[in-house]
Write a protein that holds these residues in place. Structure first.
Motif, PDB file in Angstrom:
ATOM      1  N   LEU A 140      -2.782   2.670   7.803  1.00 36.93           N
ATOM      2  CA  LEU A 140      -1.618   3.363   8.328  1.00 36.93           C
ATOM      3  C   LEU A 140      -1.243   2.787   9.691  1.00 36.93           C
ATOM      4  O   LEU A 140      -2.103   2.288  10.418  1.00 36.93           O
ATOM      5  CB  LEU A 140      -1.890   4.863   8.459  1.00 36.93           C
ATOM      6  CG  LEU A 140      -2.174   5.606   7.149  1.00 36.93           C
ATOM      7  CD1 LEU A 140      -2.610   7.033   7.428  1.00 36.93           C
ATOM      8  CD2 LEU A 140      -0.950   5.593   6.231  1.00 36.93           C
ATOM      9  N   PHE A 141       0.035   2.894  10.046  1.00 38.47           N
ATOM     10  CA  PHE A 141       0.537   2.346  11.299  1.00 38.47           C
ATOM     11  C   PHE A 141       1.448   3.367  11.968  1.00 38.47           C
ATOM     12  O   PHE A 141       2.123   4.145  11.297  1.00 38.47           O
ATOM     13  CB  PHE A 141       1.325   1.046  11.052  1.00 38.47           C
ATOM     14  CG  PHE A 141       0.501  -0.066  10.468  1.00 38.47           C
ATOM     15  CD1 PHE A 141      -0.049  -1.038  11.285  1.00 38.47           C
ATOM     16  CD2 PHE A 141       0.271  -0.124   9.101  1.00 38.47           C
ATOM     17  CE1 PHE A 141      -0.816  -2.066  10.746  1.00 38.47           C
ATOM     18  CE2 PHE A 141      -0.495  -1.139   8.545  1.00 38.47           C
ATOM     19  CZ  PHE A 141      -1.038  -2.109   9.378  1.00 38.47           C
ATOM     20  N   CYS A 142       1.459   3.357  13.302  1.00 39.12           N
ATOM     21  CA  CYS A 142       2.319   4.266  14.053  1.00 39.12           C
ATOM     22  C   CYS A 142       3.002   3.488  15.167  1.00 39.12           C
ATOM     23  O   CYS A 142       2.377   2.641  15.820  1.00 39.12           O
ATOM     24  CB  CYS A 142       1.506   5.415  14.638  1.00 39.12           C
ATOM     25  SG  CYS A 142       2.534   6.743  15.334  1.00 39.12           S
ATOM     26  N   VAL A 143       4.286   3.762  15.381  1.00 43.04           N
ATOM     27  CA  VAL A 143       5.048   3.058  16.412  1.00 43.04           C
ATOM     28  C   VAL A 143       5.902   4.036  17.201  1.00 43.04           C
ATOM     29  O   VAL A 143       6.167   5.159  16.761  1.00 43.04           O
ATOM     30  CB  VAL A 143       5.973   1.977  15.804  1.00 43.04           C
ATOM     31  CG1 VAL A 143       5.181   0.953  15.021  1.00 43.04           C
ATOM     32  CG2 VAL A 143       7.078   2.607  14.954  1.00 43.04           C
ATOM     33  N   LYS A 144       6.315   3.580  18.358  1.00 47.07           N
ATOM     34  CA  LYS A 144       7.356   4.238  19.146  1.00 47.07           C
ATOM     35  C   LYS A 144       8.519   3.260  19.214  1.00 47.07           C
ATOM     36  O   LYS A 144       8.352   2.112  19.609  1.00 47.07           O
ATOM     37  CB  LYS A 144       6.846   4.537  20.549  1.00 47.07           C
ATOM     38  CG  LYS A 144       7.921   4.893  21.565  1.00 47.07           C
ATOM     39  CD  LYS A 144       8.328   6.339  21.479  1.00 47.07           C
ATOM     40  CE  LYS A 144       9.205   6.729  22.685  1.00 47.07           C
ATOM     41  NZ  LYS A 144       9.485   8.163  22.726  1.00 47.07           N
ATOM     42  N   VAL A 145       9.693   3.711  18.806  1.00 47.83           N
ATOM     43  CA  VAL A 145      10.901   2.883  18.844  1.00 47.83           C
ATOM     44  C   VAL A 145      11.793   3.358  19.984  1.00 47.83           C
ATOM     45  O   VAL A 145      12.108   4.543  20.083  1.00 47.83           O
ATOM     46  CB  VAL A 145      11.665   2.948  17.510  1.00 47.83           C
ATOM     47  CG1 VAL A 145      13.003   2.218  17.634  1.00 47.83           C
ATOM     48  CG2 VAL A 145      10.841   2.335  16.384  1.00 47.83           C
ATOM     49  N   LEU A 146      12.168   2.427  20.836  1.00 49.06           N
ATOM     50  CA  LEU A 146      13.125   2.689  21.911  1.00 49.06           C
ATOM     51  C   LEU A 146      14.366   1.841  21.664  1.00 49.06           C
ATOM     52  O   LEU A 146      14.258   0.646  21.399  1.00 49.06           O
ATOM     53  CB  LEU A 146      12.535   2.315  23.267  1.00 49.06           C
ATOM     54  CG  LEU A 146      11.431   3.211  23.836  1.00 49.06           C
ATOM     55  CD1 LEU A 146      10.700   2.486  24.946  1.00 49.06           C
ATOM     56  CD2 LEU A 146      12.005   4.508  24.352  1.00 49.06           C
ATOM     57  N   ILE A 147      15.534   2.451  21.741  1.00 51.17           N
ATOM     58  CA  ILE A 147      16.796   1.708  21.643  1.00 51.17           C
ATOM     59  C   ILE A 147      17.591   2.045  22.899  1.00 51.17           C
ATOM     60  O   ILE A 147      18.325   3.045  22.932  1.00 51.17           O
ATOM     61  CB  ILE A 147      17.574   2.056  20.362  1.00 51.17           C
ATOM     62  CG1 ILE A 147      16.694   1.830  19.122  1.00 51.17           C
ATOM     63  CG2 ILE A 147      18.852   1.212  20.266  1.00 51.17           C
ATOM     64  CD1 ILE A 147      17.379   2.143  17.799  1.00 51.17           C
ATOM     65  N   PRO A 148      17.416   1.266  23.972  1.00 50.33           N
ATOM     66  CA  PRO A 148      18.109   1.564  25.226  1.00 50.33           C
ATOM     67  C   PRO A 148      19.615   1.688  25.022  1.00 50.33           C
ATOM     68  O   PRO A 148      20.234   0.853  24.368  1.00 50.33           O
ATOM     69  CB  PRO A 148      17.762   0.356  26.107  1.00 50.33           C
ATOM     70  CG  PRO A 148      16.461  -0.142  25.554  1.00 50.33           C
ATOM     71  CD  PRO A 148      16.554   0.077  24.074  1.00 50.33           C
ATOM     72  N   GLY A 149      20.176   2.748  25.555  1.00 49.36           N
ATOM     73  CA  GLY A 149      21.601   3.030  25.389  1.00 49.36           C
ATOM     74  C   GLY A 149      21.853   4.203  24.478  1.00 49.36           C
ATOM     75  O   GLY A 149      22.890   4.875  24.589  1.00 49.36           O
TER      76      GLY A 149
END
Length: 646
Positions: free
Chosen positions: A591-600
């Protein structure tokens, strides 16, 4: 030649085990670790009639250097404890086991403080619940386990604890996971740019109509077994909610600051249980960097050429920072902070991210309040990134709609050929008494987003509940929103009635909205309905899903869908930054876990005092680009009221 066993400890338990093992093995008695352990020793037993954490810690320090396996037995507040079997080359030691056991308890904070004091000052002389009969049972179980270990049989204590109720003599075995931050046995790598680099790999879907690469049936084999245990699990306390319209299951994620309930909602309790556990694992991964060690501590000024400018993700206004007792300070580019490595898909190279943006803002000094926005777990890294983006899009579309008061197109859910969606709508109406109103909240990225309002037809209960969903398949987005709505129906009505005056005051004074629950409860008031009238206005014609949603590409490989999405953001000059939050606890099961940031894009916040729109000009521009407004908005024109996201 018989095996050599060293028994370290004193008391009735140690005496009994020594006497019983003496006839089969060569037993050497020690009272502490001051004397050297013979090299010929095959197993060390650490046995006491009471809780003695200091000697367990000492055993870790001494025996880890020798490579000799060891097993402990002791009594802790009326309970006998056996295990774990500690091997120096395998993660998962006595300290890990103690932390998991304490965390699973209700009085975890107090017990942790007691154990820390005992580590410093030594253990108690005896335990009031340690009867001779109980110690005899504990001795028998220990001796049986010693025989399994030395004769090459399957050791029950490998990665497990045996807990014995010394009143009833009932015993049970409980698995635990190694603590990735354990100072004794953890070997976490340092965070690095190279490790943060992402090269997308193929991630085949389990079926043509799925957007997952691991089946629920596959995951169900591991989730409860490895993560759910009321005495030592990463999550505890499974519960089914039978009064809700759909199959709702919840588990508890125990934290030092309190319990955090996480839920799964599907049409099957078994699947909902798995979904709840996955949600708990996602929250756990996002708490702190537990898959790698943070090593970069510096100012933005010194790191500017390889770091994200924190102002690009939206900050609080000058007026907010000036509020009395405001918990955050304006961003200071000359102040040293912790940074973690992420990967920029726009720049196609690793980039440094403030640690407080990559993980939850659970405390400490910082410049913004950050939630779990953009965190997602998947059966592959690509799947996790896909769903992390979907969550960012869902929250952003909801907030842009709210702040700009967009008169979204109304959707006719019965225009679809999806029978399940129709039945879900009918069930919510029949069981809970709510009419569902659907709106197309898709923004300039074109990723289908659906906002749903549940309007109460009854005279009692929450008046309006809001939710949203985003997915390449708009029908899935709509279903996801319905499941979120259903989790609030019926069960919060009593709370509204009991605290009605408090919510009325929030209606009059938005600054009183301080917590996540306040947002949803506020719009449970009929008096708050006028704030949502820009959506509820039914003069706009109903539109079909086919007319409104234009995303048509469907691939057999989820990674191809992800590449399409990334290309859209590239055309919009919006970066997609991914921080890998995966910890060893979940990586062992693929299993994998991420944090996604999309500035704006707008980050979800809770508490009116913690809104973040400063620096995010998109919210002013996109409504005009989409034809909802005739000109650019100003900050002063944005909706000043707390959003209704629950």
């Amino acid at each position: 030649m018989s095996a050599v066993i060293v028994v370290v400890g004193e008391g009735l338990l140690a005496d009994r085990v020594c006497g019983d093992l003496f006839t089969q093995y060569e037993v050497i008695r020690r009272y502490d670790f001051e004397e050297e352990i013979p090299e010929t020793t095959e197993l060390v037993l650490v046995l006491h009639d009471t809780l003695n954490p200091s000697i367990h810690k000492r055993a870790e320090e001494v025996l880890r250097l020798t490579g000799i396996p060891w097993l402990r037995g002791f009594v802790s507040y009326g309970e006998g404890v056996i295990g774990p079997l500690v091997r120096s080359e395998i993660p998962g030691c006595s300290q890990c086991a103690d932390k998991r056991r304490i965390m699973a308890g209700r009085d975890r904070k107090e017990m942790w403080e007691i154990e820390q004091r005992l580590k410093e000052h030594g253990g108690n002389s005896c335990d009031a619940w340690a009867s001779r009969t109980g110690l005899l049972q504990l001795a028998h179980l220990l001796e049986s386990e010693v025989q399994n270990i030395l004769e090459g049989e399957q050791a029950h204590s490998e990665g497990r604890l045996c807990l014995i109720n010394l009143k009833s003599l009932r015993s049970s075995w409980h698995s635990f996971l190694p603590d990735p931050l354990c100072p004794e046995c953890s070997r976490l790598p340092n965070d690095s740019a190279d490790a943060a680099r992402i090269t997308l790999q193929s991630s085949l879907k389990i079926s043509p109509d799925s957007y997952r690469c691991r089946s629920v049936d596959d995951l169900q084999k591991i989730l409860s077994k490895d993560y759910l245990d009321d005495r030592s699990g990463l999550v505890t306390s499974k519960m089914y909610h039978l009064m809700l319209p759909f199959a709702d299951a919840s588990v508890n994620l125990p934290l030092f600051g309190g319990d955090e309930g996480v839920a799964g909602r599907t049409h099957s309790y078994k699947v909902s249980e798995s979904t709840a556990i996955l949600e708990g694992l996602e929250r756990y991964c996002g708490l702190s960097p537990s898959g790698k060690r943070t090593v970069v501590h510096d100012s933005y000024r010194n790191l500017e050429d390889r770091a994200l400018n924190p102002l690009e993700v939206g900050v609080h206004s000058k007026e907010q920072y000036a509020l009395p007792n405001f918990p955050f300070k304006p961003f200071n580019p000359d102040r040293s902070i912790d940074w973690v490595w992420g990967y920029s898909f726009l720049k196609e190279h690793p980039i440094l991210i403030p640690e407080l943006l990559a993980y939850y803002s659970l405390g400490g000094e910082g410049f913004v309040y950050e939630t779990s926005n953009g965190c997602a777990l998947g059966g592959s890294l690509e799947e996790a990134i896909f769903y992390g983006i979907m969550e960012v899009v869902e929250r952003d579309s909801f907030l842009v709609t709210w702040y700009a008061e967009l008169a979204l197109p109304r959707l006719d859910p019965y225009s679809t050929n999806d029978q399940e969606l129709k039945l879900m709508i009918d069930r919510v109406r029949a069981v809970c008494g709510y009419d569902l109103h659907f709106y197309n909240s898709t923004m300039e990225n074109g990723i289908p987003s659906v906002l749903v309002l549940a309007k109460n037809r009854k005279e009692t209960g929450l008046n309006i509940i809001a939710a949203a969903g985003a997915h390449l398949d708009p029908i899935r987005a709509a279903k996801s929103a319905i499941h979120e709505l259903a989790g609030m129906m019926l069960i919060l009505d009593e709370n509204l009635n009991a605290n009605r005056e408090k919510y009325v005051q929030m209606l009059k004074d938005s600054s009183l909205v301080r917590k996540m629950d306040d947002h949803g409860m506020l719009y449970g008031l009929p008096e708050a309905q006028e704030r949502l009238q820009f959506l509820l206005d039914d003069n706009r014609p109903l539109r079909t899903f086919e007319e409104e949603f234009k995303w048509k590409a469907v691939h057999a490989d989820l990674t191809d869908d992800l590449r399409d999405i990334l290309q859209v953001f590239r055309r919009l000059n919006l970066d997609v930054i991914v921080v890998d939050q995966t910890v060893p606890d979940i990586k062992q099961n693929g299993l994998f876990c991420v944090k996604v940031l999309i500035p704006g894009m707008l980050p979800m916040t809770f508490g009116q005092h913690l809104t973040r729109v400063t620096g995010l000009e998109r919210v002013l521009r996109v409504p005009m680009e989409l034809g909802y407004k005739e000109e650019l908005l100003t900050l002063e024109q944005l909706n000043p009221y707390p959003h209704p996201f629950p």
